[in-house]
Design a protein around this motif. Structure first.
Motif, short mmCIF file in Angstrom:
data_model
loop_
_atom_site.label_atom_id
_atom_site.label_comp_id
_atom_site.label_asym_id
_atom_site.label_seq_id
_atom_site.Cartn_x
_atom_site.Cartn_y
_atom_site.Cartn_z
N UNK A 96 0.80 -1.22 0.00
CA UNK A 96 0.00 0.00 0.00
C UNK A 96 0.84 1.27 0.00
N UNK A 97 0.28 2.27 -0.63
CA UNK A 97 0.75 3.66 -0.51
C UNK A 97 -0.50 4.46 -0.15
N UNK A 98 -0.52 4.98 1.05
CA UNK A 98 -1.69 5.74 1.51
C UNK A 98 -1.23 7.07 2.08
N UNK A 99 -1.94 8.13 1.73
CA UNK A 99 -1.58 9.46 2.17
C UNK A 99 -2.86 10.28 2.31
N UNK A 100 -3.02 10.93 3.44
CA UNK A 100 -4.20 11.77 3.63
C UNK A 100 -4.21 12.87 2.57
N UNK A 122 3.98 -3.96 -7.88
CA UNK A 122 2.83 -3.61 -7.03
C UNK A 122 1.58 -3.97 -7.81
N UNK A 123 0.44 -3.91 -7.15
CA UNK A 123 -0.86 -4.18 -7.77
C UNK A 123 -1.77 -2.98 -7.61
N UNK A 124 -2.62 -2.78 -8.59
CA UNK A 124 -3.63 -1.72 -8.53
C UNK A 124 -4.98 -2.32 -8.89
N UNK A 125 -5.99 -1.98 -8.11
CA UNK A 125 -7.32 -2.53 -8.35
C UNK A 125 -7.86 -2.06 -9.69
N UNK A 126 -8.58 -2.94 -10.35
CA UNK A 126 -9.20 -2.62 -11.64
C UNK A 126 -10.67 -2.30 -11.38
N UNK A 127 -11.10 -1.15 -11.81
CA UNK A 127 -12.50 -0.75 -11.72
C UNK A 127 -12.99 -0.34 -13.10
N UNK A 128 -14.24 -0.63 -13.37
CA UNK A 128 -14.82 -0.28 -14.67
C UNK A 128 -14.84 1.23 -14.85
N UNK A 129 -14.57 1.71 -16.06
CA UNK A 129 -14.60 3.16 -16.30
C UNK A 129 -15.95 3.81 -15.96
N UNK A 181 -17.95 2.81 -13.45
CA UNK A 181 -18.35 2.40 -12.10
C UNK A 181 -19.21 3.50 -11.48
N UNK A 182 -20.34 3.14 -10.87
CA UNK A 182 -21.26 4.16 -10.34
C UNK A 182 -20.67 5.04 -9.23
N UNK A 183 -19.62 4.58 -8.55
CA UNK A 183 -19.03 5.38 -7.49
C UNK A 183 -17.76 6.12 -7.93
N UNK A 184 -17.47 6.06 -9.22
CA UNK A 184 -16.31 6.80 -9.74
C UNK A 184 -16.60 8.29 -9.67
N UNK A 185 -15.78 9.07 -8.96
CA UNK A 185 -16.08 10.50 -8.83
C UNK A 185 -15.82 11.26 -10.13
N UNK A 186 -16.57 12.32 -10.37
CA UNK A 186 -16.31 13.13 -11.57
C UNK A 186 -14.88 13.66 -11.54
N UNK A 187 -14.23 13.60 -12.69
CA UNK A 187 -12.87 14.11 -12.79
C UNK A 187 -11.80 13.21 -12.21
N UNK A 188 -12.18 11.98 -11.82
CA UNK A 188 -11.18 11.05 -11.27
C UNK A 188 -10.09 10.78 -12.30
N UNK A 189 -8.85 10.82 -11.84
CA UNK A 189 -7.69 10.58 -12.70
C UNK A 189 -6.88 9.43 -12.12
N UNK A 190 -6.74 8.30 -12.84
CA UNK A 190 -5.94 7.20 -12.30
C UNK A 190 -4.46 7.59 -12.21
N UNK A 191 -3.71 6.83 -11.44
CA UNK A 191 -2.30 7.12 -11.21
C UNK A 191 -1.37 6.51 -12.26
N UNK A 192 -1.92 5.93 -13.31
CA UNK A 192 -1.10 5.28 -14.33
C UNK A 192 0.03 6.17 -14.85
N UNK A 193 -0.21 7.45 -15.18
CA UNK A 193 0.90 8.29 -15.67
C UNK A 193 2.03 8.45 -14.64
N UNK A 194 1.69 8.56 -13.37
CA UNK A 194 2.71 8.66 -12.32
C UNK A 194 3.54 7.38 -12.27
#
Length: 196
Positions: free
Chosen positions: A102-106, A136-143, A145-158
Motif C-alpha cells: 500500500x501507498x496511503x496518504x491523507x 505492485x498491484x492496482x485494483x481494476x474498476x470499470x470506467x 463504475x457508479x461510485x467513480x467521482x467526476x474528474x477522477x484521474x488514475x495514477x497510471x501516468x505517475x
C-alpha cells in the motif's frame, strides 16, 4: 499544508506504527478506486506479516509525530500468496522481486512529493536486499463504475513516469467488502513491474 517528513521504519519501529497504518488504510482506501469498508481487526491480521518479516519496510510520512501517510514493502515471497503466485506464473522468480504494497496518504498532504519519496525509499530498500525487480498491484474498476467521482484521474501516468509498466494478463485476486456492499466480493488487481 506543510510537506510531511519522510522516514523509513523497520523492525520494532515498523511494528509500533502498524495500528496507525491500519487506520490510514481504512480512511484512504475508503475512497475510489478501492472503496474498502475496512475494520481494525481485519487490518491488524493483514498487517501482521510486516511485523513478522525482518526485511519489511514501512516508509512513513509524518506531520510532527502523527503518521499522515505510509507505504510498505516486503520481499514478494513474504507477502500473501494471492500476490506471489501470479508473478511466478509470469516467469519471474519470487526471490528476485520486491513487493510494494500500500501507498496511503491523507488528501491534505498530497502534491508535495511523498509519492516519489515512498517509491524511492522502497526501491532503495529492495536493491539493498539484492532484489532485481519491484512490483505492485492496482485494483481494476470499470470506467463507468457508479461510485467513480467526476474528474477522477488514475495514477497510471505517475507509475509510468517511475518506470513501471503493467504486466498484460497478470492479475491478482483479493476479496474485501466495498462501501456499498454487505459482504466481501472478489476484486482483480493489475500487476505493474519495474527492473531495478
Amino acid at each position: 499544508m506543510k510537506t510531511p517528513e519522510i522516514r523509513p521504519l523497520t523492525g520494532e519501529a515498523l511494528g509500533a506504527a502498524l495500528d496507525d497504518l491500519a487506520r490510514l488504510r481504512i480512511t484512504v482506501f475508503r475512497d475510489f478506486p478501492y472503496l474498502y469498508d475496512g475494520s481494525l481487526d481485519f487490518e491488524r491480521a493483514y498487517l501482521a506479516t510486516y511485523q513478522d518479516t525482518p526485511d519489511a519496510i514501512l516508509v512513513g510520512a509524518f506531520d510532527g509525530t502523527k503518521l499522515v501517510g505510509a507505504a510498505t514493502g516486503t520481499p514478494l515471497e513474504a507477502h500473501a500468496e494471492e500476490f506471489a503466485e501470479p508473478i511466478a506464473r509470469a516467469g519471474f522468480a519470487p526471490g528476485e522481486v520486491f513487493y510494494c504494497a500500500e501507498s496511503v496518504l491523507l488528501a491534505d498532504y498530497r502534491g508535495h512529493g511523498a509519492g516519489h519519496a515512498f517509491f524511492d525509499a522502497r526501491e532503495a530498500h529492495a536493491r539493498a536486499l539484492g532484489r532485481s525487480r519491484s512490483t505492485f498491484c492496482a485494483v481494476i474498476r470499470a470506467p463507468d463504475h457508479p461510485l467513480r467521482p467526476p474528474g477522477y484521474s488514475p495514477l497510471d501516468p505517475f507509475w509510468r513516469k517511475r518506470g513501471y509498466a503493467p504486466l498484460p494478463g497478470i492479475l491478482a485476486e483479493f476479496r474485501w467488502t466495498d462501501v456499498d456492499d454487505a459482504e466481501q466480493t472478489a476484486k482483480q488487481l493489475q500487476f505493474w513491474v519495474k527492473d531495478l
